[in-house]
Design a protein around this motif. Sequence first.
Motif, short mmCIF file in Angstrom:
data_model
loop_
_atom_site.label_atom_id
_atom_site.label_comp_id
_atom_site.label_asym_id
_atom_site.label_seq_id
_atom_site.Cartn_x
_atom_site.Cartn_y
_atom_site.Cartn_z
N LYS A 53 0.83 -1.21 0.12
CA LYS A 53 -0.10 0.03 -0.01
C LYS A 53 0.94 1.25 0.00
CE LYS A 53 -3.38 2.26 3.02
NZ LYS A 53 -3.96 2.26 4.36
N TYR A 54 1.78 1.22 0.90
CA TYR A 54 2.92 2.28 0.85
C TYR A 54 3.42 2.70 -0.55
CZ TYR A 54 6.91 5.20 2.04
OH TYR A 54 7.79 6.11 1.88
N LYS A 55 3.95 1.61 -1.11
CA LYS A 55 4.74 1.48 -2.36
C LYS A 55 3.70 2.22 -3.42
CE LYS A 55 7.94 -2.25 -1.87
NZ LYS A 55 8.31 -3.45 -2.42
N LYS A 56 2.45 1.74 -3.52
CA LYS A 56 1.37 2.31 -4.40
C LYS A 56 1.32 3.60 -4.04
CE LYS A 56 -3.14 1.83 -6.23
NZ LYS A 56 -3.28 3.09 -6.28
N GLU A 57 1.00 4.18 -2.98
CA GLU A 57 0.94 5.66 -2.53
C GLU A 57 2.17 6.58 -3.02
OE1 GLU A 57 -0.17 5.75 1.55
OE2 GLU A 57 -2.20 5.04 1.36
N LEU A 58 3.22 5.98 -2.69
CA LEU A 58 4.55 6.81 -3.21
C LEU A 58 4.51 6.83 -4.72
CD1 LEU A 58 7.18 7.98 -2.47
CD2 LEU A 58 8.19 5.68 -2.52
N ASN A 63 4.27 10.17 -9.66
CA ASN A 63 3.56 10.20 -10.86
C ASN A 63 2.60 11.42 -10.94
OD1 ASN A 63 4.94 8.15 -11.75
ND2 ASN A 63 3.28 6.67 -11.30
N GLU A 64 2.51 12.02 -9.86
CA GLU A 64 1.38 13.06 -9.98
C GLU A 64 2.10 14.47 -10.80
OE1 GLU A 64 -0.28 16.01 -6.46
OE2 GLU A 64 -0.98 13.95 -6.48
N PRO A 65 1.57 15.09 -11.48
CA PRO A 65 2.37 16.22 -12.06
C PRO A 65 2.67 17.40 -11.28
CG PRO A 65 0.29 15.99 -13.04
CD PRO A 65 0.34 14.93 -12.21
N ILE A 66 3.72 18.35 -11.42
CA ILE A 66 3.71 19.35 -10.51
C ILE A 66 2.82 20.52 -10.83
CG2 ILE A 66 5.25 21.01 -9.82
CD1 ILE A 66 7.51 18.88 -10.30
N PRO A 67 2.20 21.01 -10.17
CA PRO A 67 1.33 22.05 -10.72
C PRO A 67 1.89 23.54 -10.98
CG PRO A 67 0.84 21.79 -8.32
CD PRO A 67 1.88 20.63 -8.86
#
Length: 76
Positions: A53-58, A63-67
Amino acid sequence: MYLTVAETADYLNVSTADIHRLIREKQIRTVSDGENILIYKEQFNLFIKELEKYKKELQDYLNEPIPEDIDMKDED
């Protein structure tokens, strides 16, 4: 199902020294049959589940783009 120290190290992908250290620190529960230390395999299921779960959240975070900062000004 019970595992030996070596089998537990293989299962968790760590060294046997790490397993012995965790046993000394009482972070892993063990039983003894007189000559072998045995470790109940199912006690690691929650740990492995939380680790995944931690690996997936990380990975999601990485992968989230920088706004873009809307208050950024060009100071030239």
